[in-house]
Design a protein around this motif. Sequence first.
Motif, PDB file in Angstrom:
ATOM      1  N   SER A   1      26.683  33.751  22.374  1.00 29.43           N
ATOM      2  CA  SER A   1      27.059  32.808  23.319  1.00 29.43           C
ATOM      3  C   SER A   1      27.473  33.384  24.804  1.00 29.43           C
ATOM      4  N   LYS A   2      27.703  32.656  25.783  1.00 32.50           N
ATOM      5  CA  LYS A   2      27.858  33.249  27.069  1.00 32.50           C
ATOM      6  C   LYS A   2      29.358  33.691  26.952  1.00 32.50           C
ATOM      7  N   THR A   3      30.237  33.135  26.300  1.00 33.51           N
ATOM      8  CA  THR A   3      31.529  33.625  26.165  1.00 33.51           C
ATOM      9  C   THR A   3      31.644  35.164  25.384  1.00 33.51           C
TER      10      THR A   3
ATOM     11  N   LEU B   1      35.047  31.024  32.780  1.00 33.56           N
ATOM     12  CA  LEU B   1      34.406  30.426  31.704  1.00 33.56           C
ATOM     13  C   LEU B   1      35.238  29.278  31.019  1.00 33.56           C
TER      14      LEU B   1
ATOM     15  N   ASN C   1      33.843  26.638  24.648  1.00 35.30           N
ATOM     16  CA  ASN C   1      33.894  28.110  25.115  1.00 35.30           C
ATOM     17  C   ASN C   1      35.008  28.553  24.807  1.00 35.30           C
TER      18      ASN C   1
END
Length: 510
Positions: A410-412, A440, A451
């Motif tokens: 994930s982006k996180t 984020l 997130n």
Amino acid sequence: MKKLGFLSLGAAVLFSFVSFNSSFAAESRTIEQIRAASENPMIVKVPAEGKKQVADIANMGFDIAEVKNGAVTIIVTKTNLKKLDKRGYKYTVTNPDANSLLNRFRAGTTLGKYHSYEQVQQILKDAEANNPTICKLNVIGKSFEGRDIYALNITGNIGRGQKKPAGLIMGLHHSREWISVEVPLALINELITKYQKDKDITKLVDGRDIWIVPVVNPDGLTYSQTKSKMWRKNRRLNPDKSYGVDPNRNYGYEWGNVGSSDYMGDDTYHGTKAFSEPCTQAIKKLAEEHKFVGDITFHSYSELILYPYSYAYEAHARDEKLLAQLAGEMAKFNGYTPEKSSDLYPSMGDTDDFMYGACGSLSFTIELASSFIPADSEVPKICADNVKACLHLLDKIGEVHASTHPDYASKTAVAISRYIYAAGVSDRKDVDAKNELVNLLNPANDADAANLEEFITEVAKSDQNSKQLLLPVLKEVKNMYMNSILDKGGNTRQTIRKIEKLQSEIGQIE
Ligand code: 0X9
Ligand code: ZN
């Protein structure tokens, strides 16, 4: 009179040199340093007790060839050897002329089983010309002296255009490590000659996006093969008139001076800044474009399979277990010893730390053979065994990936890993990495509630050191949610409670 004239001219030259250059202290070399650069390197064995002494030797900027049986073998000039004397190390000169080790290679004569840069260039061009459906040759950069740096992309037509797991194989960062060119070349040969003849190879070529850079440092290879066999670095002309930056100390993840040198003339000189070199820039750009799932960079020598991290004993990859497992699997094919890279000796700016830490690629440094340039008769077996190791990793990247690989994580999770990297080094705090992570999670930015959930889960499963580093972020995120409490109501309160719980858990660890 004549003599005086000469002397005063000399003094004037010296004076102007001193006055012009005094503001660039780093750019002028001492007589000792100039002398060291003109000397032939020797091979010296230094008994070293434990990891601390090995790291100490690496930190003095020495070029370490091998660490074995309680001794470190270094390639060093007579002048630089004085550094060891000063620190009270005892040593034995095992060979007063390191180049003589490679005397079977006379400058300009046949290279036997080894290939020159021009020969590699021709092999790559032929591979593309004869196998146009699966091979595409790319120039990914130009060396300091203007040579093209090539990457051969091999992938089958089936599924072209679809996203396939990408793998990268690199050779020759270090000039004298000629064998590291031969394994990538042998891999190319294996893939193109067996495609559509061998079931497993066909499946692999069709199912993977394979990139092979046989010569990362073409100037160095050429210099080693024609001028000075024991050359290690690239051939940049430094401001102090010495030559070369160590490409394997120039990558931009934890770039610094542990196991790498600030002094331009040293064999492990890290360059003026991370990615100062065209060859490392070329690999960086390639890695950013293709998001490799796994990679191998070949070196010589020591028969080792090294995995991240290199930069510190205490730095542990989140995927260390997986990396160790894959190294162990590859070891079955080449019989080498798997080891965490820093356990050999810590060094900053290595390829594998960047590939794993910054790019999320399962990255390995394979130290081939038991000498820099093994005898011709040894080459076929070294290649065959290590081609198998490459094929194994290229196969495995279809089913495994680093926890922070940008395509899967994930982006996180990716932002957390970047932040931990930046925050881990107290003198190089990266504000951008922190901002990226905080943004984020900022409810004012319409942050996705998912997130934050991910963030909390990721923090909870991080190691203790990472948790400590994440405390300031937790605090900031908690404050952001406190400020938005009126807007978001109950869920926000719940979130804050979760953050507080984490904070107190981490607090207890402290
Ligand atoms: O020092 C290097 O760059 C590599 N060894 S070599 O003899 N080929 O120069 C080792 C790279 C792995 N890094 C560490 N062990 N820190
Ligand atoms: Zn090397």
